[in-house]
Enzyme design. Sequence first.
Site, PDB file in Angstrom:
ATOM      1  N   MET A  30      64.794  37.790  20.884  1.00  0.00           N
ATOM      2  CA  MET A  30      63.865  38.792  21.405  1.00  0.00           C
ATOM      3  C   MET A  30      62.822  39.129  20.338  1.00  0.00           C
ATOM      4  O   MET A  30      62.192  40.186  20.384  1.00  0.00           O
ATOM      5  CB  MET A  30      64.617  40.046  21.837  1.00  0.00           C
ATOM      6  CG  MET A  30      65.596  39.753  22.979  1.00  0.00           C
ATOM      7  SD  MET A  30      65.967  41.182  24.002  1.00  0.00           S
ATOM      8  CE  MET A  30      66.675  42.276  22.812  1.00  0.00           C
ATOM      9  N   GLY A  31      62.640  38.227  19.364  1.00  0.00           N
ATOM     10  CA  GLY A  31      61.642  38.452  18.320  1.00  0.00           C
ATOM     11  C   GLY A  31      62.095  39.497  17.317  1.00  0.00           C
ATOM     12  O   GLY A  31      63.293  39.772  17.198  1.00  0.00           O
ATOM     13  N   GLY A  36      69.045  36.789   9.959  1.00  0.00           N
ATOM     14  CA  GLY A  36      70.107  36.397  10.897  1.00  0.00           C
ATOM     15  C   GLY A  36      69.587  35.388  11.905  1.00  0.00           C
ATOM     16  O   GLY A  36      70.212  34.346  12.165  1.00  0.00           O
ATOM     17  N   HIS A  37      68.411  35.686  12.469  1.00  0.00           N
ATOM     18  CA  HIS A  37      67.795  34.742  13.408  1.00  0.00           C
ATOM     19  C   HIS A  37      67.500  33.416  12.697  1.00  0.00           C
ATOM     20  O   HIS A  37      67.733  32.334  13.245  1.00  0.00           O
ATOM     21  CB  HIS A  37      66.461  35.294  13.931  1.00  0.00           C
ATOM     22  CG  HIS A  37      66.574  36.545  14.746  1.00  0.00           C
ATOM     23  ND1 HIS A  37      66.113  37.753  14.302  1.00  0.00           N
ATOM     24  CD2 HIS A  37      67.068  36.766  15.995  1.00  0.00           C
ATOM     25  CE1 HIS A  37      66.309  38.678  15.224  1.00  0.00           C
ATOM     26  NE2 HIS A  37      66.892  38.114  16.267  1.00  0.00           N
ATOM     27  N   SER A 185      70.063  43.394  12.037  1.00  0.00           N
ATOM     28  CA  SER A 185      69.738  43.609  13.439  1.00  0.00           C
ATOM     29  C   SER A 185      68.279  44.041  13.532  1.00  0.00           C
ATOM     30  O   SER A 185      67.795  44.773  12.653  1.00  0.00           O
ATOM     31  CB  SER A 185      70.623  44.715  14.026  1.00  0.00           C
ATOM     32  OG  SER A 185      70.069  45.196  15.235  1.00  0.00           O
ATOM     33  N   SER A 186      67.610  43.612  14.581  1.00  0.00           N
ATOM     34  CA  SER A 186      66.222  44.053  14.786  1.00  0.00           C
ATOM     35  C   SER A 186      66.168  45.569  14.928  1.00  0.00           C
ATOM     36  O   SER A 186      65.149  46.191  14.647  1.00  0.00           O
ATOM     37  CB  SER A 186      65.638  43.410  16.042  1.00  0.00           C
ATOM     38  OG  SER A 186      65.734  42.008  15.960  1.00  0.00           O
TER      39      SER A 186
HETATM   40  P1  AMP Z   1      68.235  39.118  19.484  1.00  0.00           P
HETATM   41  O1  AMP Z   1      66.827  38.815  19.082  1.00  0.00           O
HETATM   42  O2  AMP Z   1      68.763  40.378  18.915  1.00  0.00           O
HETATM   43  O3  AMP Z   1      68.481  38.932  20.952  1.00  0.00           O
HETATM   44  O4  AMP Z   1      69.114  37.983  18.777  1.00  0.00           O
HETATM   45  C1  AMP Z   1      68.852  36.625  18.979  1.00  0.00           C
HETATM   46  C2  AMP Z   1      70.014  35.822  18.431  1.00  0.00           C
HETATM   47  O5  AMP Z   1      70.168  36.089  17.054  1.00  0.00           O
HETATM   48  C3  AMP Z   1      71.338  36.194  19.117  1.00  0.00           C
HETATM   49  O6  AMP Z   1      72.082  35.017  19.383  1.00  0.00           O
HETATM   50  C4  AMP Z   1      71.989  37.070  18.090  1.00  0.00           C
HETATM   51  O7  AMP Z   1      73.393  37.061  18.175  1.00  0.00           O
HETATM   52  C5  AMP Z   1      71.513  36.431  16.799  1.00  0.00           C
HETATM   53  N1  AMP Z   1      71.621  37.400  15.706  1.00  0.00           N
HETATM   54  C6  AMP Z   1      71.230  38.706  15.714  1.00  0.00           C
HETATM   55  N2  AMP Z   1      71.577  39.308  14.562  1.00  0.00           N
HETATM   56  C7  AMP Z   1      72.202  38.371  13.799  1.00  0.00           C
HETATM   57  C8  AMP Z   1      72.795  38.376  12.501  1.00  0.00           C
HETATM   58  N3  AMP Z   1      72.831  39.477  11.764  1.00  0.00           N
HETATM   59  N4  AMP Z   1      73.335  37.217  12.053  1.00  0.00           N
HETATM   60  C9  AMP Z   1      73.310  36.095  12.808  1.00  0.00           C
HETATM   61  N5  AMP Z   1      72.770  36.019  14.037  1.00  0.00           N
HETATM   62  C10 AMP Z   1      72.223  37.143  14.531  1.00  0.00           C
END
Ligand code: AMP
Length: 283
Positions: A30-31, A36-37, A185-186
Site C-alpha cells: 500500500m506504499g 520491511g517492504h 510499519s507504515s
Molecule cells: P502494506 O503496505 O502494509 O500492505 O505491506 C505490504 C507488505 O509488506 C505486506 O506483505 C506486509 O506484510 C509486508 N510488511 C509490512 N511490514 C513489514 C515488516 N516490518 N517486515 C517485513 N514485511 C513487512
Amino acid sequence: MQIAPTIAELRESLGEARHAGKSIGLVPTMGALHEGHLSLVRLAKKQCDLVVVSVFVNPTQFGPTEDLSKYPRTFERDQEMLTSENVEIIFAPSTEEMYPPGASTYVEVEGLSERLDGKSRPGHFRGVATIVSKLFNIVQPDKAFFGQKDAAQVAVIRKMVRDLDLSIAVMVGEILRETDGLAMSSRNVYLSPDERKQALVLSQALQQAKDEYSRGERTAQTLRNTMRAVFTVQPSAEVDYIEVVDWQTLLPVEKAAPGTLLAVAAKIGSTRLIDNIVLPAAQ
Ligand code: AMP
C-alpha cells in the site's frame, strides 16, 4: 523502471516478459514504503527475473471508521526507493481502475476471515482477499511475496490459493524491526515520540513469551498471561488481542509448539499496531 497506471499497460509489458520466458514476482504493497517492504522486494529480485511492486491503498480493506483518508501516501519517495532496488515495474492504479463503478464481486475466505484482525476489523480480510485475487489475476505472477508481519493475512492468502487452486507460490519474508524491536510499519509515522516508546510493549510482550517458551513453557494460557502482564505495565496501550494460535487455522491452541503463532494487536493512542512471533523449533 516502468510505472504502469493501468491494467492494460501492465498486461502489455508482462505479456512480452512472459513470452521471453521470464519468471514474474509480485510484491503487493500500500506504499509508504520502508525497509520491511524492501526486504520483500530483495527476496523477489533474488527469486524472479522480473519484479512487479503494486502500490495501491485498497479502500475495501478499511472499515468505515478507519484511517483510509489519512493513510500515508509517499509515492515519489516510494518510486525512488524502488528505482534503487532495480524493480522492473511499479503497478500504481487509481481506485477507479481497480474498482470501476458497479464492481460488486468479492472474495471471502470464510472462517479465517473472522479471526485475529478479522474479528476486530469486520470485512478487512474480504477486502484483502479481493484485492490480492485481482492482483493475482492481473499480474499472473509465478511467486507472490508477503510479510510475516501480517501473519493472519498470510494465513488467509495461503488458504485462498489452496481453495481456489491458484498456481502461485506464496512466499513469506521475515519481520523487519527497528533496532529497539518495534516492527516496521507504515503506520509508525502516526506515533508521537511518547507513543513511539509505548509501542515497544508489543515486541516486548512477544519476546518475553518466546523466552518463556525457550525455557520449556508450553501452556498457551501461561504464555498469554505473560504477554498480558507486560501490557499491564503499559496501561496506555489498549489491547485488541493477545493470541496463541495455529498459524494455518488461526484457532487457539492449548499447547504451544514449533510453528505456533504468538500474535498481538493494540492501540497506542489512536494507532492500531500488530506484531507476532512464530515459535522456533527447539535448538
Ligand atoms: P502494506 O503496505 O502494509 O500492505 O505491506 C505490504 C507488505 O509488506 C505486506 O506483505 C506486509 O506484510 C509486508 N510488511 C509490512 N511490514 C513489514 C515488516 N516490518 N517486515 C517485513 N514485511 C513487512
